[in-house]
Design an enzyme around this catalytic site. Sequence first.
Site, PDB file in Angstrom:
ATOM      1  N   CYS A  31       1.825   9.360   9.977  1.00  0.00           N
ATOM      2  CA  CYS A  31       2.067   9.219   8.748  1.00  0.00           C
ATOM      3  C   CYS A  31       3.194  10.423   9.725  1.00  0.00           C
ATOM      4  CB  CYS A  31       1.624   9.659   7.582  1.00  0.00           C
ATOM      5  SG  CYS A  31       0.588  11.134   7.403  1.00  0.00           S
ATOM      6  N   ASP A  77       4.378   8.342   0.171  1.00  0.00           N
ATOM      7  CA  ASP A  77       4.619  10.130   0.112  1.00  0.00           C
ATOM      8  C   ASP A  77       3.976  10.890  -0.995  1.00  0.00           C
ATOM      9  OD1 ASP A  77       3.505  12.188   1.624  1.00  0.00           O
ATOM     10  OD2 ASP A  77       5.468  12.359   3.179  1.00  0.00           O
ATOM     11  N   ARG A  90      -1.199  10.533   3.766  1.00  0.00           N
ATOM     12  CA  ARG A  90      -1.820   9.175   4.319  1.00  0.00           C
ATOM     13  C   ARG A  90      -2.385   9.882   5.248  1.00  0.00           C
ATOM     14  NH1 ARG A  90       4.863   7.676   3.537  1.00  0.00           N
ATOM     15  NH2 ARG A  90       4.721   9.245   4.819  1.00  0.00           N
TER      16      ARG A  90
END
Length: 155
Positions: free
Chosen positions: A8, A125, A14
């Site tokens: 990520c 996100d 994440r």
Amino acid sequence: MVNILFVCLGNICRSPMAEAILRQKVSASGLEEQIHIESAGTGHWHVGNPPHEGTLDILAENDIDSSGMKARQVIEDDLEQFDIVVAMDAENLGHLHTLKKPDQEVEITRLLDYAEDADENDVPDPFFTGNFDEVYAMIDSACNTLLEEVKEEWL
């Protein structure tokens, strides 16, 4: 050994969430000697830091171990070391493709490619949105399919 890397932006929300979730699924399947999982970020801002508090909280709520996790930045050598590199969104996917050399056989995918009922292509996100519960559910579901595909195609 199949080596999987989740990627990520900062490696604090994440991708460490996906790493921890898939590690638990792999362990529950008795495959920890056959599947190795890590995570990294395309950016350098959080290198050395533990996952975001929201990630730690949602993992703890679901009894998933996150001990010892520290953010790191993805490097070119990762595309040599890992068999499957899984991006959380299009931006991360694009970054990974710029690192990939033409002769590398690494499989670069996007996590929600494994989500059967996904309405989106990108995992949002939660660093910006705060939606850790939604992101957890998306990642958990996609990791189920990812693990099944790894078992069928790689083991």
